[in-house]
Design a protein around this motif. Structure first.
Motif, PDB file in Angstrom:
ATOM      1  N   PRO A  27      19.071 -28.765 -22.436  1.00 23.74           N
ATOM      2  CA  PRO A  27      19.205 -27.320 -22.279  1.00 23.74           C
ATOM      3  C   PRO A  27      18.939 -26.547 -23.567  1.00 23.74           C
ATOM      4  CG  PRO A  27      21.179 -28.465 -21.513  1.00 23.74           C
ATOM      5  CD  PRO A  27      20.281 -29.485 -22.108  1.00 23.74           C
ATOM      6  N   TYR A  31      16.560 -23.359 -23.759  1.00 28.14           N
ATOM      7  CA  TYR A  31      17.072 -22.074 -24.207  1.00 28.14           C
ATOM      8  C   TYR A  31      16.260 -21.541 -25.382  1.00 28.14           C
ATOM      9  CZ  TYR A  31      19.861 -18.466 -26.275  1.00 28.14           C
ATOM     10  OH  TYR A  31      20.264 -17.267 -26.813  1.00 28.14           O
ATOM     11  N   TRP A  34      13.113 -20.100 -24.129  1.00 24.73           N
ATOM     12  CA  TRP A  34      13.369 -18.796 -23.530  1.00 24.73           C
ATOM     13  C   TRP A  34      13.625 -17.744 -24.603  1.00 24.73           C
ATOM     14  CZ3 TRP A  34      17.682 -15.645 -23.839  1.00 24.73           C
ATOM     15  CH2 TRP A  34      17.629 -14.510 -23.027  1.00 24.73           C
ATOM     16  N   GLN A  79      11.231 -14.357 -16.467  1.00 29.01           N
ATOM     17  CA  GLN A  79      12.175 -14.774 -15.438  1.00 29.01           C
ATOM     18  C   GLN A  79      12.072 -16.274 -15.173  1.00 29.01           C
ATOM     19  OE1 GLN A  79      14.496 -12.672 -14.088  1.00 29.01           O
ATOM     20  NE2 GLN A  79      15.375 -14.536 -13.268  1.00 29.01           N
ATOM     21  N   HIS A  82      13.823 -18.093 -17.970  1.00 28.24           N
ATOM     22  CA  HIS A  82      15.262 -17.916 -17.835  1.00 28.24           C
ATOM     23  C   HIS A  82      15.806 -18.814 -16.720  1.00 28.24           C
ATOM     24  CE1 HIS A  82      18.867 -15.929 -16.175  1.00 28.24           C
ATOM     25  NE2 HIS A  82      19.176 -15.803 -17.450  1.00 28.24           N
ATOM     26  N   ASP A  83      15.146 -18.791 -15.558  1.00 25.86           N
ATOM     27  CA  ASP A  83      15.597 -19.611 -14.429  1.00 25.86           C
ATOM     28  C   ASP A  83      15.529 -21.100 -14.771  1.00 25.86           C
ATOM     29  OD1 ASP A  83      15.963 -17.281 -13.057  1.00 25.86           O
ATOM     30  OD2 ASP A  83      14.162 -17.483 -11.821  1.00 25.86           O
ATOM     31  N   ILE A  86      18.478 -21.951 -17.057  1.00 25.03           N
ATOM     32  CA  ILE A  86      19.728 -21.996 -16.305  1.00 25.03           C
ATOM     33  C   ILE A  86      19.798 -23.266 -15.458  1.00 25.03           C
ATOM     34  CG2 ILE A  86      21.062 -20.881 -14.463  1.00 25.03           C
ATOM     35  CD1 ILE A  86      21.214 -19.469 -17.183  1.00 25.03           C
ATOM     36  N   LEU A  89      20.547 -26.173 -17.704  1.00 26.41           N
ATOM     37  CA  LEU A  89      21.959 -26.165 -18.103  1.00 26.41           C
ATOM     38  C   LEU A  89      22.842 -26.686 -16.972  1.00 26.41           C
ATOM     39  CD1 LEU A  89      22.265 -22.780 -19.997  1.00 26.41           C
ATOM     40  CD2 LEU A  89      22.642 -25.056 -20.946  1.00 26.41           C
ATOM     41  N   ARG A  90      22.567 -26.252 -15.759  1.00 28.81           N
ATOM     42  CA  ARG A  90      23.366 -26.699 -14.622  1.00 28.81           C
ATOM     43  C   ARG A  90      23.182 -28.189 -14.380  1.00 28.81           C
ATOM     44  NH1 ARG A  90      22.056 -21.523 -10.953  1.00 28.81           N
ATOM     45  NH2 ARG A  90      23.672 -20.177 -11.802  1.00 28.81           N
TER      46      ARG A  90
END
Length: 96
Positions: A27, A31, A34, A79, A82-83, A86, A89-90
Protein backbone atom coordinates in the motif's frame (compact mmCIF):
# COMPACT_ATOMS: atom_id res chain seq x y z
CA UNK A 1 -19.28 44.72 -20.71
CA UNK A 2 -16.18 42.97 -19.42
CA UNK A 3 -15.88 40.83 -16.35
CA UNK A 4 -12.85 40.77 -14.13
CA UNK A 5 -11.85 37.86 -11.98
CA UNK A 6 -9.56 37.94 -9.02
CA UNK A 7 -7.35 34.96 -8.43
CA UNK A 8 -5.58 33.98 -5.27
CA UNK A 9 -2.39 32.01 -5.70
CA UNK A 10 -2.20 29.16 -3.24
CA UNK A 11 1.24 27.83 -2.39
CA UNK A 12 2.00 24.34 -3.66
CA UNK A 13 3.77 22.33 -1.01
CA UNK A 14 6.01 19.48 -2.14
CA UNK A 15 5.40 16.22 -0.34
CA UNK A 16 8.52 14.85 1.32
CA UNK A 17 8.95 11.29 0.12
CA UNK A 18 11.14 8.67 1.77
CA UNK A 19 14.47 7.92 0.08
CA UNK A 20 13.52 4.27 -0.37
CA UNK A 21 10.04 5.04 -1.78
CA UNK A 22 10.72 3.29 -5.10
CA UNK A 23 11.68 0.04 -3.34
CA UNK A 24 8.66 -0.11 -1.02
CA UNK A 25 5.98 -2.71 -1.65
CA UNK A 26 2.28 -2.86 -0.97
CA UNK A 27 0.00 0.00 0.00
CA UNK A 28 2.83 2.45 0.67
CA UNK A 29 3.97 2.24 -2.94
CA UNK A 30 0.40 2.68 -4.23
CA UNK A 31 -0.12 5.66 -1.94
CA UNK A 32 3.12 7.28 -3.06
CA UNK A 33 2.09 6.87 -6.70
CA UNK A 34 -1.25 8.48 -5.90
CA UNK A 35 0.42 11.29 -3.93
CA UNK A 36 2.82 12.07 -6.78
CA UNK A 37 -0.01 12.07 -9.33
CA UNK A 38 -2.13 14.28 -7.07
CA UNK A 39 0.77 16.71 -6.64
CA UNK A 40 1.37 16.78 -10.42
CA UNK A 41 -2.34 17.41 -11.03
CA UNK A 42 -2.32 20.33 -8.61
CA UNK A 43 0.67 21.86 -10.40
CA UNK A 44 -1.04 21.42 -13.78
CA UNK A 45 -4.26 22.90 -12.45
CA UNK A 46 -2.39 25.94 -11.15
CA UNK A 47 -0.74 26.39 -14.55
CA UNK A 48 -4.09 26.04 -16.33
CA UNK A 49 -5.70 28.59 -14.07
CA UNK A 50 -2.85 31.00 -14.76
CA UNK A 51 -3.39 30.58 -18.51
CA UNK A 52 -7.14 30.98 -18.28
CA UNK A 53 -7.06 34.07 -16.07
CA UNK A 54 -4.04 35.81 -17.57
CA UNK A 55 -4.32 35.13 -21.32
CA UNK A 56 -7.03 36.01 -23.77
CA UNK A 57 -8.36 32.94 -25.54
CA UNK A 58 -9.39 33.78 -29.13
CA UNK A 59 -11.46 30.58 -29.58
CA UNK A 60 -13.37 29.99 -26.33
CA UNK A 61 -15.73 27.32 -27.67
CA UNK A 62 -13.11 24.97 -29.15
CA UNK A 63 -10.69 25.60 -26.32
CA UNK A 64 -13.28 25.00 -23.62
CA UNK A 65 -14.15 21.59 -25.08
CA UNK A 66 -10.49 20.54 -25.11
CA UNK A 67 -9.97 21.85 -21.60
CA UNK A 68 -12.96 19.86 -20.35
CA UNK A 69 -11.70 16.71 -22.05
CA UNK A 70 -8.23 17.12 -20.55
CA UNK A 71 -9.68 17.81 -17.12
CA UNK A 72 -11.95 14.78 -17.34
CA UNK A 73 -9.04 12.51 -18.31
CA UNK A 74 -6.94 13.81 -15.39
CA UNK A 75 -9.83 13.36 -12.95
CA UNK A 76 -10.42 9.79 -14.16
CA UNK A 77 -6.71 8.98 -13.74
CA UNK A 78 -6.64 10.54 -10.28
CA UNK A 79 -9.73 8.57 -9.25
CA UNK A 80 -8.24 5.34 -10.60
CA UNK A 81 -5.03 5.83 -8.60
CA UNK A 82 -7.02 6.66 -5.48
CA UNK A 83 -9.31 3.62 -5.86
CA UNK A 84 -6.30 1.40 -6.52
CA UNK A 85 -4.53 2.65 -3.40
CA UNK A 86 -7.63 2.11 -1.26
CA UNK A 87 -8.13 -1.41 -2.67
CA UNK A 88 -4.48 -2.24 -1.96
CA UNK A 89 -4.79 -0.94 1.60
CA UNK A 90 -7.90 -3.03 2.17
CA UNK A 91 -6.27 -6.11 0.67
CA UNK A 92 -3.11 -5.81 2.76
CA UNK A 93 -4.91 -5.00 6.01
CA UNK A 94 -7.78 -7.49 5.75
CA UNK A 95 -7.67 -10.37 8.25
CA UNK A 96 -7.04 -13.78 6.84
Amino acid sequence: MTSHTTTIALPLVALPLPANAARQDGPAREYLAWARAHQRDRRRHAAEMAQITRHHDPGPEASAVHQLQAWSLRQAHKQHLHDSAIAALRHHTSPG
